[in-house]
Design an enzyme around this catalytic site. Structure first.
Site, PDB file in Angstrom:
ATOM      1  N   GLU A 195       0.881  -1.170   0.000  1.00  0.00           N
ATOM      2  CA  GLU A 195       0.000   0.000   0.000  1.00  0.00           C
ATOM      3  C   GLU A 195       0.921   1.224   0.000  1.00  0.00           C
ATOM      4  O   GLU A 195       1.151   1.858   1.009  1.00  0.00           O
ATOM      5  CB  GLU A 195      -0.934  -0.001   1.210  1.00  0.00           C
ATOM      6  CG  GLU A 195      -2.020   1.042   1.061  1.00  0.00           C
ATOM      7  CD  GLU A 195      -2.991   1.072   2.224  1.00  0.00           C
ATOM      8  OE1 GLU A 195      -4.027   1.760   2.093  1.00  0.00           O
ATOM      9  OE2 GLU A 195      -2.728   0.446   3.256  1.00  0.00           O
TER      10      GLU A 195
ATOM     11  N   HIS B  12      -0.051   7.801   5.357  1.00  0.00           N
ATOM     12  CA  HIS B  12       1.208   7.491   4.706  1.00  0.00           C
ATOM     13  C   HIS B  12       2.101   8.726   4.727  1.00  0.00           C
ATOM     14  O   HIS B  12       1.618   9.859   4.607  1.00  0.00           O
ATOM     15  CB  HIS B  12       0.970   7.030   3.261  1.00  0.00           C
ATOM     16  CG  HIS B  12       0.278   5.721   3.144  1.00  0.00           C
ATOM     17  ND1 HIS B  12       0.936   4.529   2.955  1.00  0.00           N
ATOM     18  CD2 HIS B  12      -1.047   5.403   3.233  1.00  0.00           C
ATOM     19  CE1 HIS B  12       0.065   3.543   2.911  1.00  0.00           C
ATOM     20  NE2 HIS B  12      -1.150   4.046   3.086  1.00  0.00           N
TER      21      HIS B  12
ATOM     22  N   HIS C  15      -5.940   5.475  -2.650  1.00  0.00           N
ATOM     23  CA  HIS C  15      -5.217   6.688  -2.266  1.00  0.00           C
ATOM     24  C   HIS C  15      -4.991   7.530  -3.513  1.00  0.00           C
ATOM     25  O   HIS C  15      -3.871   7.836  -3.898  1.00  0.00           O
ATOM     26  CB  HIS C  15      -3.904   6.338  -1.568  1.00  0.00           C
ATOM     27  CG  HIS C  15      -4.093   5.791  -0.189  1.00  0.00           C
ATOM     28  ND1 HIS C  15      -4.227   6.604   0.922  1.00  0.00           N
ATOM     29  CD2 HIS C  15      -4.203   4.521   0.254  1.00  0.00           C
ATOM     30  CE1 HIS C  15      -4.398   5.852   1.997  1.00  0.00           C
ATOM     31  NE2 HIS C  15      -4.401   4.574   1.606  1.00  0.00           N
TER      32      HIS C  15
ATOM     33  N   HIS D 251      -9.964  -0.070   0.018  1.00  0.00           N
ATOM     34  CA  HIS D 251     -10.900   0.495   1.006  1.00  0.00           C
ATOM     35  C   HIS D 251     -11.810   1.561   0.386  1.00  0.00           C
ATOM     36  O   HIS D 251     -11.640   2.757   0.565  1.00  0.00           O
ATOM     37  CB  HIS D 251     -10.223   0.994   2.274  1.00  0.00           C
ATOM     38  CG  HIS D 251      -8.964   1.802   2.125  1.00  0.00           C
ATOM     39  ND1 HIS D 251      -8.866   2.907   1.305  1.00  0.00           N
ATOM     40  CD2 HIS D 251      -7.759   1.677   2.736  1.00  0.00           C
ATOM     41  CE1 HIS D 251      -7.664   3.423   1.410  1.00  0.00           C
ATOM     42  NE2 HIS D 251      -6.966   2.684   2.257  1.00  0.00           N
TER      43      HIS D 251
ATOM     44  N   ARG E 243     -22.976  14.403 -10.407  1.00  0.00           N
ATOM     45  CA  ARG E 243     -22.406  14.768 -11.702  1.00  0.00           C
ATOM     46  C   ARG E 243     -20.948  14.324 -11.850  1.00  0.00           C
ATOM     47  O   ARG E 243     -20.355  14.496 -12.913  1.00  0.00           O
ATOM     48  CB  ARG E 243     -22.508  16.283 -11.920  1.00  0.00           C
ATOM     49  CG  ARG E 243     -23.934  16.765 -12.190  1.00  0.00           C
ATOM     50  CD  ARG E 243     -23.953  18.213 -12.607  1.00  0.00           C
ATOM     51  NE  ARG E 243     -23.495  19.087 -11.534  1.00  0.00           N
ATOM     52  CZ  ARG E 243     -24.283  19.605 -10.597  1.00  0.00           C
ATOM     53  NH1 ARG E 243     -25.588  19.314 -10.595  1.00  0.00           N
ATOM     54  NH2 ARG E 243     -23.803  20.398  -9.655  1.00  0.00           N
TER      55      ARG E 243
ATOM     56  N   ASP F 233     -16.159  -1.090  10.054  1.00  0.00           N
ATOM     57  CA  ASP F 233     -15.966  -0.922  11.497  1.00  0.00           C
ATOM     58  C   ASP F 233     -16.883   0.126  12.101  1.00  0.00           C
ATOM     59  O   ASP F 233     -16.760   0.443  13.288  1.00  0.00           O
ATOM     60  CB  ASP F 233     -14.500  -0.561  11.789  1.00  0.00           C
ATOM     61  CG  ASP F 233     -14.071   0.754  11.162  1.00  0.00           C
ATOM     62  OD1 ASP F 233     -14.836   1.314  10.349  1.00  0.00           O
ATOM     63  OD2 ASP F 233     -12.951   1.218  11.474  1.00  0.00           O
TER      64      ASP F 233
ATOM     65  N   HIS G  64     -15.110   4.005   9.345  1.00  0.00           N
ATOM     66  CA  HIS G  64     -14.642   4.351   8.008  1.00  0.00           C
ATOM     67  C   HIS G  64     -15.784   4.586   7.021  1.00  0.00           C
ATOM     68  O   HIS G  64     -15.684   5.449   6.145  1.00  0.00           O
ATOM     69  CB  HIS G  64     -13.734   3.243   7.463  1.00  0.00           C
ATOM     70  CG  HIS G  64     -12.341   3.275   8.001  1.00  0.00           C
ATOM     71  ND1 HIS G  64     -12.030   2.803   9.258  1.00  0.00           N
ATOM     72  CD2 HIS G  64     -11.178   3.723   7.452  1.00  0.00           C
ATOM     73  CE1 HIS G  64     -10.721   2.959   9.457  1.00  0.00           C
ATOM     74  NE2 HIS G  64     -10.192   3.509   8.383  1.00  0.00           N
TER      75      HIS G  64
ATOM     76  N   ASP H 285      -7.958  -3.652   7.409  1.00  0.00           N
ATOM     77  CA  ASP H 285      -7.011  -2.529   7.389  1.00  0.00           C
ATOM     78  C   ASP H 285      -6.469  -2.301   8.805  1.00  0.00           C
ATOM     79  O   ASP H 285      -6.190  -1.178   9.212  1.00  0.00           O
ATOM     80  CB  ASP H 285      -7.659  -1.263   6.849  1.00  0.00           C
ATOM     81  CG  ASP H 285      -6.638  -0.206   6.424  1.00  0.00           C
ATOM     82  OD1 ASP H 285      -5.456  -0.567   6.214  1.00  0.00           O
ATOM     83  OD2 ASP H 285      -7.001   0.977   6.320  1.00  0.00           O
TER      84      ASP H 285
ATOM     85  N   ALA I 212      -6.277   6.441  10.712  1.00  0.00           N
ATOM     86  CA  ALA I 212      -5.024   5.748  10.407  1.00  0.00           C
ATOM     87  C   ALA I 212      -5.205   4.245  10.574  1.00  0.00           C
ATOM     88  O   ALA I 212      -4.802   3.659  11.570  1.00  0.00           O
ATOM     89  CB  ALA I 212      -3.901   6.260  11.306  1.00  0.00           C
TER      90      ALA I 212
END
Length: 389
Positions: free
Chosen positions: A137, A149, A203, A224, A235, A256, A259, A281, A316
């Site tokens: 990742e 990250h 990401h 994710h 749109r 969870d 998220h 994750d 995170a």
């Protein structure tokens, strides 16, 4: 009626269970295990004639295939980035909660460090078949969608770095997440895919058309879904809608309750039936206590089970375990048990190219199984035919 392989000594029979596998429910079912594979599946009392060395009475319990987590970073106060001992310790907590096979996700680091880490995972995977390989990742992610990250280490992909990583993994690099809009992104998708690596879009700031282009180039997972990407606008539908409209794409979801809202999870299951893979994750705090942890090079503070960057407060990773993801899918989201189990078993197995031997309780499949009580709490786990302590 019994469905079975050629006769073989039976080591274990789990009988009288409600069997949930392959999208179906079978009552008064049994599963017979020989070595590390399923030898027979049937109903009623025919298991008694198999002369098993060990039997488990699962009357009143639900039996499912072992859970498969294709995206997790650690647990038990340990990270998958920190070497073999940390990996073994982190996996213990996931195994005890029903996850029998794991792809080990690595956060963004230098290419040199990642070369070392995928090599370590390759060594472990050779000795332990429950470790399916590694997931990168990063570092080929969009700085604008960096999440947890280190932005200083994010970069565009290049052929030489990709070749180094693929070579170091020795056939165990299962998945890579990248932002396709980066310079060389589409070429990177093709290079990874040609090397047998499953490519995920994530990401990323890519739009609907860009995501479709990435999927046409060979990407087949959305990392994710809804997190660290553009959302759905009427749109500007974005990458999630591109994924739901692409039949070959699997959508990862972190269920969870933090998220992704339960109603949005329900919508995703409805929009992409059979293509949702529930993931954890999970970072180091999964199965552990609140406190301060490291996720790669970044500090993470966990409060009430929610992990956020100490500096910046971005989410995170999670502290989720897959049995909780299952319970939440059924109780909070309203997903049928068969569909929720599929999202933990058959779908992730297919996403990484292992649908022929993982994710179902059927003859010839690996002997990974989970017993659950009425509350869907784990009461027994078998991985490759062995009982997990």
């Amino acid at each position: 009626m019994v469905t079975e392989l050629a006769p073989a000594p039976i080591d274990l029979v789990i009988h009288s269970a409600r069997l949930v596998t392959g999208g179906q429910v079978t009552t008064d079912a049994f599963v017979a295990i020989s070595g590390d594979v399923i030898a027979a599946v049937g109903t009623g009392q025919e298991w008694a004639a198999l002369n098993a060395a060990e039997t488990v009475n699962a009357d009143g319990l639900t039996l499912t295939p072992g859970f498969i987590d294709i995206h997790g970073h650690g647990g038990n106060a340990r990270s998958f980035d920190d070497g073999a001992d940390s990996i073994r310790s982190a996996l213990e907590v996931h195994r005890s909660h029903g996850t029998t096979r794991s792809v080990l996700s690595l956060v963004t680091a230098t290419v040199d460090d990642l070369v070392d880490r995928v090599g370590t995972i390759a060594d472990l995977a050779e000795a332990d078949p429950t470790i399916l390989g590694s997931h990168l990742e990063g570092p080929f992610l969009d700085v604008a969608r960096q999440g947890a990250h280190n932005a200083e280490l994010l970069r565009a992909p290049d052929p030489e770095s990709i070749e180094r990583l693929v070579t170091a993994a020795r056939g165990t690099l299962r998945q890579v997440t990248l932002a396709p809009e980066l310079p060389g992104g589409l070429d990177a998708i093709r290079q990874f895919a040609d090397a047998g690596v499953t490519v995920a879009v994530g990401h990323t700031s890519v739009d609907f058309d860009g995501a479709l282009e990435a999927f046409e180039a060979g990407a087949s997972i959305l990392t994710h879904a809804f997190n660290a990407m553009n959302g759905i606008h009427h749109r500007a539908p974005g990458p999630v809608a591109a994924a739901t409209s692409s039949p070959s794409v699997t959508l990862e979801i972190i269920n969870d309750g933090v998220h992704v809202h339960p109603e949005v999870v329900r919508m995703a299951f409805a929009a992409a039936p059979g293509r949702i893979a529930l993931i954890t994750d999970a970072m180091a705090a999964a199965g552990s206590d609140d406190g301060v942890y490291q996720l790669g090079s970044l500090s993470v503070t966990v409060t009430d089970g929610v992990a956020r960057l100490t500096d910046g407060n971005s989410i995170a990773g999670s502290t989720l375990l897959l049995d909780e993801a299952l319970r939440r899918a059924v109780s909070d989201v309203g997903i049928e048990l068969t569909d929720a189990v599929t999202a933990l078993t058959t779908t992730p197995a297919r996403a990484i190219g292992r649908s022929s031997d993982l994710g179902q309780l059927a003859p010839g499949f690996v002997a990974d199984a989970v017993l659950l009580d009425d509350d869907l709490a784990v009461v027994g786990v078998w991985a490759a035919g062995d009982r997990v302590a």
